[in-house]
Structure formats: structure tokens, C-alpha cells
Write a protein that holds these residues in place. Sequence first.
Motif, PDB file in Angstrom:
ATOM      1  N   SER A 150       0.926  -1.216   0.023  1.00  0.00           N
ATOM      2  CA  SER A 150       0.014   0.041   0.182  1.00  0.00           C
ATOM      3  C   SER A 150       0.848   1.418  -0.043  1.00  0.00           C
ATOM      4  O   SER A 150       1.763   1.492   0.931  1.00  0.00           O
ATOM      5  CB  SER A 150      -0.905   0.039   1.152  1.00  0.00           C
ATOM      6  OG  SER A 150      -1.515   1.102   1.363  1.00  0.00           O
ATOM      7  N   ASP A 151       0.916   2.165  -1.082  1.00  0.00           N
ATOM      8  CA  ASP A 151       1.421   3.291  -1.038  1.00  0.00           C
ATOM      9  C   ASP A 151       0.971   4.417   0.141  1.00  0.00           C
ATOM     10  O   ASP A 151       1.737   5.190   0.384  1.00  0.00           O
ATOM     11  CB  ASP A 151       1.297   4.023  -2.461  1.00  0.00           C
ATOM     12  CG  ASP A 151       1.955   3.073  -3.583  1.00  0.00           C
ATOM     13  OD1 ASP A 151       2.971   2.749  -3.316  1.00  0.00           O
ATOM     14  OD2 ASP A 151       1.648   3.328  -4.715  1.00  0.00           O
ATOM     15  N   ASP A 152      -0.399   4.296   0.200  1.00  0.00           N
ATOM     16  CA  ASP A 152      -1.019   5.070   1.249  1.00  0.00           C
ATOM     17  C   ASP A 152      -0.293   4.622   2.782  1.00  0.00           C
ATOM     18  O   ASP A 152       0.052   5.557   3.347  1.00  0.00           O
ATOM     19  CB  ASP A 152      -2.598   4.940   1.418  1.00  0.00           C
ATOM     20  CG  ASP A 152      -3.229   5.586   0.229  1.00  0.00           C
ATOM     21  OD1 ASP A 152      -2.486   6.434  -0.628  1.00  0.00           O
ATOM     22  OD2 ASP A 152      -4.235   5.167  -0.113  1.00  0.00           O
ATOM     23  N   PHE A 153      -0.255   3.579   2.843  1.00  0.00           N
ATOM     24  CA  PHE A 153       0.418   3.067   4.361  1.00  0.00           C
ATOM     25  C   PHE A 153       1.902   3.606   4.506  1.00  0.00           C
ATOM     26  O   PHE A 153       2.301   4.051   5.473  1.00  0.00           O
ATOM     27  CB  PHE A 153       0.144   1.623   4.390  1.00  0.00           C
ATOM     28  CG  PHE A 153       0.845   1.039   5.672  1.00  0.00           C
ATOM     29  CD1 PHE A 153      -0.021   1.296   6.885  1.00  0.00           C
ATOM     30  CD2 PHE A 153       2.276   0.696   6.114  1.00  0.00           C
ATOM     31  CE1 PHE A 153       0.653   0.641   8.185  1.00  0.00           C
ATOM     32  CE2 PHE A 153       2.812   0.431   7.299  1.00  0.00           C
ATOM     33  CZ  PHE A 153       1.858   0.292   8.285  1.00  0.00           C
ATOM     34  N   ALA A 154       2.550   3.291   3.338  1.00  0.00           N
ATOM     35  CA  ALA A 154       3.992   3.494   3.391  1.00  0.00           C
ATOM     36  C   ALA A 154       4.379   5.257   3.534  1.00  0.00           C
ATOM     37  O   ALA A 154       5.186   5.504   3.999  1.00  0.00           O
ATOM     38  CB  ALA A 154       4.652   3.012   1.820  1.00  0.00           C
ATOM     39  N   ALA A 155       3.372   5.967   2.946  1.00  0.00           N
ATOM     40  CA  ALA A 155       3.560   7.371   2.995  1.00  0.00           C
ATOM     41  C   ALA A 155       3.277   8.045   4.357  1.00  0.00           C
ATOM     42  O   ALA A 155       3.863   8.599   4.936  1.00  0.00           O
ATOM     43  CB  ALA A 155       2.752   8.049   2.120  1.00  0.00           C
TER      44      ALA A 155
END
Length: 350
Positions: free
Chosen positions: A278-283
Motif C-alpha cells: 500500500s502506497d498510502d500506508f507507506a506514505a
Amino acid sequence: MEPVPVVLSKFEIGRRRCGHAPGVARVALGSRPATRADASSREDAPLGAGTPRALGDRGISRARLFRQVCGILVSVTAGNDLGGVLRRWRERATPPHGGVVSCTRRRTPGMRRDELAAEAGVSAEYIKRLEQGRGRPSAGVLDALARAMRLSRPEYEYLCSLAGHVPPRIGRVPHEVGPGTRRLLERLGDIPICVLDAAWTLLAWNAAFEALCSASVLAVGRERNMAWCVFTGDPENMRGASGFPFQSAIVTDLRATALRYPDDDWLKDLVTDMQTASDDFAALWQSHADSRYRHHQVTVHHPDVGDVTVDCEIMTIHEGDLRAVIYTTEPGSVDSARLAIAQGQYTNQN
């Protein structure tokens, strides 16, 4: 006259169980296992006079002797002990599909082998072999079994000792649901409530929650983790949960959990995999956002009654480091009526 060094064979050590020969340290199954710190501090300490030495009068460290003796004891006794303990604890464990309120009769007590296998990520045949004393599980499998059966820390350590493993020095995320929390779920039976551990994995729920979120109750493995589902699952199942406030609250809580339990390998893997998936979680994880907002509104998709919009409150239960997620609807609203229909259908079916 100097004492004559005593030389014991592996068979002799196993026969005496390390408790009846002078100079041999007693090792009792079920006692507190030595930690990695204990082993490292004794690794280079040679045994003194009057204690066993290897042939040729070569010194043997206490840590090495401890590992050898544990290996012998495991091979001699742990087969039956480990299998018997595993079976007793499986039969007392809460079935994964039963939640807190179970209306169906089961032919066997506790969890079935296939249920435990699904929760732990192994095969039912492997569980059978372990219970019959025909196998020695790895440390990772032991951790998965402990999570699936909701073992306490002392029980987990005892299971490790039976299998010949040293448990992690620092505790894992606790996942025991106390009687007070269970009474809360039972008494608020008409309000959907679920209980999560500090890693956001579903542990217990009441009938109202099962009526509304049956997919979450039936899920196994990582799919039972709400954080994983929010960031990587189908957004249609719980719309609004993908919003920034709710996601940020989860990440903030998970970051604090990771700091409290730095040696929990399951939690480490969860965070690592979510950063990849998940890019959202990583960000959010890299931004170190700090959100303490605990009130959210989400829309749950029910297969029969359609979408139900609920207010979602997240509460912390300090005893056991648990999270209670409470779903409520506006009285007299369409969503309240749909929730009542879903609960009525669940009651009729069970």
C-alpha cells in the motif's frame, strides 16, 4: 587429590534427566526457559571442577551443555508432552467462527485441527503429527500456534520449552481477552462491537457484529487484521475506512505498538508487507503523522440489506492492550432499520 572428571554419555544424561547426578544442573520442563541474554552471558564460561567435561579434559561451556541437554530431553520426552499439551490447549481454545456468542452445537470441544491449521498457516495433517508426537515445530510455527490459540505469555514460554526453543526475550503483542471485556460484549449484544489486539487483529466479537460483518468473522490469517484489510482489501466492503483520518489513526496506533513490542516478528512482517502493498500506508508510516482522532463514519456493505452507514468509535482497553471498535447508527434512520434487519436475519439463521 584432584577430583576425577566425570564423563557422561548422551544416553546417560537423557536417562538421568539431568537431575540425579552430582555436578549436573537440574533442568525441569515447564520451568522458566533461559533467555538469549542468559545464554550469551554464559557462552564462554567453562564449567568448574567436579562438573562434566568432554574427553581429553577439554572445557565445555554451560550454554553448549544446556543446548545439548535440552536437545536430548526434547528427543526423549517432548514428543508426548508437546503433543498432549498442544491437544489440550487446542480443545479449550475458542473456535475462530464462534466469536463470543455461539448458537451452534459442535461435535468436538474447542478448535478443530483444521481450524487451528488454517489460523496458524499449516496443514491439518501437520497438526495431527505434532499431537501424536511425530514432529518438532519451528519457532515461527510455535508463534503462529500460540497466536491462534490465544496463549498467555507463560503458556507460550512453556510451549517453547517443550519444543526446545528459547522464547523471545521481549514479549509479543498480547492477545488475551479478559472476562470483563467478554462480559461487555455480551451485555451490549444489540450494538456491534469487536475487540482487536494492539496490532489490529480481530480477537472477539458479539452477535451484532457478526450479523453486520460476517466476512470479517469468517476470515482467517492476515485477513482478520483490520489494518491489513483497510489498506489492502476491497474498498467496497467498508467505504469511508479508506479516508485519511481513519487510516492515519491506524498508522499512529500501529507505530506506538511497534515501539512497545520491538521483538514481535509477526508485527514486523505486517508493517513491512503493508509498506510494500500500500502506497498510502507507506506514505503515512514515513511521514510520522500523529492522529489521535477516534471518531469516524464508515459504510459497511451487507450482502442482504445493502450499505449500512455507522459511526465508528475506537476505544482502548488498557488491560491487555486491546482495542474495542463500536458501531452505532442514528436512531430512527434508514441505517438503523437496515442494521435491525441484518440482526433479525442472523438470529433466525442461528
